[in-house]
Design an enzyme around this catalytic site. Structure first.
Site, PDB file in Angstrom:
ATOM      1  N   LYS A  73       2.936  -4.211  -2.959  1.00  0.00           N
ATOM      2  CA  LYS A  73       4.148  -4.139  -2.056  1.00  0.00           C
ATOM      3  C   LYS A  73       5.399  -4.736  -2.653  1.00  0.00           C
ATOM      4  O   LYS A  73       5.099  -5.746  -3.520  1.00  0.00           O
ATOM      5  CB  LYS A  73       3.918  -4.258  -0.607  1.00  0.00           C
ATOM      6  CG  LYS A  73       2.426  -3.610   0.064  1.00  0.00           C
ATOM      7  CD  LYS A  73       2.750  -2.130   0.064  1.00  0.00           C
ATOM      8  CE  LYS A  73       1.065  -1.564   0.112  1.00  0.00           C
ATOM      9  NZ  LYS A  73       0.994  -0.197   0.954  1.00  0.00           N
TER      10      LYS A  73
HETATM   11  C1  LIG Z   1       0.039  -0.046   2.183  1.00  0.00           C
HETATM   12  C2  LIG Z   1       0.242   0.808   3.238  1.00  0.00           C
HETATM   13  C3  LIG Z   1      -0.338   0.767   4.337  1.00  0.00           C
HETATM   14  C4  LIG Z   1      -1.461  -0.433   4.563  1.00  0.00           C
HETATM   15  O1  LIG Z   1      -1.219  -1.796   4.171  1.00  0.00           O
HETATM   16  P1  LIG Z   1      -2.275  -2.583   3.963  1.00  0.00           P
HETATM   17  O2  LIG Z   1      -1.731  -4.133   3.810  1.00  0.00           O
HETATM   18  O3  LIG Z   1      -3.102  -2.152   2.560  1.00  0.00           O
HETATM   19  O4  LIG Z   1      -3.220  -2.668   5.179  1.00  0.00           O
HETATM   20  C5  LIG Z   1       0.080   1.236   5.260  1.00  0.00           C
HETATM   21  N1  LIG Z   1       1.058   2.173   5.548  1.00  0.00           N
HETATM   22  C6  LIG Z   1       1.591   2.683   4.253  1.00  0.00           C
HETATM   23  C7  LIG Z   1       2.578   3.560   4.199  1.00  0.00           C
HETATM   24  C8  LIG Z   1       1.175   1.775   3.373  1.00  0.00           C
HETATM   25  O5  LIG Z   1       1.787   1.932   1.876  1.00  0.00           O
END
Ligand SMILES: *Cc1c(COP(=O)(O)O)cnc(C)c1O
Length: 419
Positions: A196
């Site tokens: 992210k």
């Molecule tokens: C990555 C992501 C999640 C989940 O995040 P995690 O930290 O991996 O649990 C939820 N929604 C979207 C749109 C994502 O890209």
């Protein structure tokens, strides 16, 4: 005429080792993570509390709770919005799985809405048709960093008495009409997973401006207790809860990365602008855009192939896969982000929940239709896309973007040879 594609024996457009990894790690990261390691509280420690305060200040929220994932923060958001047994929650038909499976965590029923092909986001004009007397909340996902039209969504929510949860896991720093995402709905979830825009390895943040919602989310985060981990605990469980707390080491890493986030995002936007300039006019390629007033953070730069122009609108998937493989052979770090639309996934088709058909067989639930044909725009996008993250991320810049674009262009200019 461009050179021969690498997949047919030509030279690679992006030489090995050109693209640097995400996230960059520097002295600030080392110093802060080492300070946490040398401290005495490795569980929910002082870095967790500071991370919450600093993230709330950065995003402009009154409250922030750090968690061990974005998915945990989404689950906390559902509970904060009082979603429970038999309630329906609307979400997009195209996203990461947990934008929908988080709904089942508290025994609620996901109801999918198709996307707008142009924005790749939930189509606000299709939301009202999905509302029933059981609907309690709408989860909007600012997919790939492009905000959803929040004026339309908040208007529907106000008229129909619904809560709005923003899934900001991909959208750190994106803005809708000048307002940061995560400050427009009732509450929101961010992820700090490795890939992210703010990376702490793993981690997440629940944010809200509402005092009651933060209490409910906090209780779910920590075993169903109502006292904060930093307060004197009475070790009494008042409601169902999980263990979603963050750890001090991950929070220290997240805090260090947060000091650089605005800089990273500025570079990412510049890289996306350059990528669009380099790719303009490439045959059979649909480039991503952001409407006026929608400030994209370019988490994922996603292109679509014009399958009609390529003459394979009937069999898009296999040709898409060939083009992506040819781009990868050029050294382009691109991939298929999701191979399936959400309703098509087995968990929904086979109703694989808690067993015995739950939560869909619950006497409080109403039947819902997950037929994939109901989501044609999501399917068309899913079958014709490829997306990239790392080549547009800091520390990559003009050179890496230009090399990547040249690999994409070479493949598209030779598409007839690749079939
Ligand atoms: C990555 C992501 C999640 C989940 O995040 P995690 O930290 O991996 O649990 C939820 N929604 C979207 C749109 C994502 O890209």
């Amino acid at each position: 005429m461009s050179e021969k594609p690498a997949i047919l024996g030509g030279p690679k457009a992006v030489p090995d080792g050109s693209i640097r990894n995400w996230p960059p790690v520097d002295e600030t990261d080392r110093r802060m993570v080492m300070a946490s390691l040398e401290g005495s509280n490795h569980a929910f420690g002082p870095n967790c509390i500071a991370f919450q305060d600093e993230f709330a200040a950065w995003n402009g929220n009154r409250h922030a709770l750090t968690t061990n994932s974005g998915t945990a923060a989404l689950h906390m958001a559902l509970v904060a919005c009082d979603c429970g047994t038999g309630d329906e929650v609307i979400t997009t038909a195209y996203s990461w799985s947990s934008s929908a499976t988080c709904i089942m965590q508290h025994n609620c029923i996901p109801v999918f809405v198709d996307i707008d092909f142009d924005t790749m986001n939930i189509a606000p004009d299709r939301i009202e048709a999905a509302i029933s007397d059981r609907t309690r909340a709408i989860i909007v996902v600012h997919l790939h960093g492009l905000p959803v039209d929040m004026d339309k969504v908040m208007d529907i929510a106000r008229r129909r008495g619904l809560k709005v949860i923003e899934d900001c896991c991909q959208a750190h720093g994106a803005r809708f009409k000048g307002r940061k995402v995560g400050t427009i709905g009732h509450c929101a979830a961010f992820s700090f997973n490795q890939n992210k825009c703010l990376s702490a390895g793993e981690g997440g943040m629940f944010v809200t401006d509402n005092d009651e919602m933060v209490e409910k989310a906090n209780s779910l985060r920590s075993f169903g207790e109502t006292r904060k981990p930093s307060e004197n605990r009475d070790y009494h469980v008042y409601a169902m809860g999980w263990m979603y707390r963050n750890s001090d080491l991950a929070a220290a890493f997240g805090r260090a990365q947060l000091t650089k986030l605005d800089h990273y995002l500025a570079i990412q936007k510049e890289n996306a602008r350059r990528m669009s300039d380099c790719l303009a006019g490439t045959p059979a390629l649909i480039l991503p855009t952001a409407p006026e007033g929608f400030e994209h953070n370019w988490y994922n730069y996603t292109i679509r192939f014009d399958m009609a122009a390529l003459g394979c609108a009937d069999e898009p998937r296999s040709f898409r896969d060939k083009l992506v493989r040819a781009m990868q052979a050029e050294g382009v770090q691109t991939g298929v982000w999701q191979s399936f639309i959400l309703p098509e996934m087995t968990v929904f088709q086979a109703r694989n929940g808690y067993g015995k058909g739950c939560p869909w067989s619950c006497p409080h639930a109403r039947p819902v239709d997950y037929s994939p044909e109901l989501f044609p725009e999501s399917q068309r996008h899913c079958d014709s896309h490829t997306g990239m993250t790392t080549p547009l991320r800091c520390p990559n810049g003009a050179r890496e973007v230009e090399l990547t674009a040249s690999g994409i262009r070479k493949v598209m200019e030779n598409a007839d040879q690749i079939s």
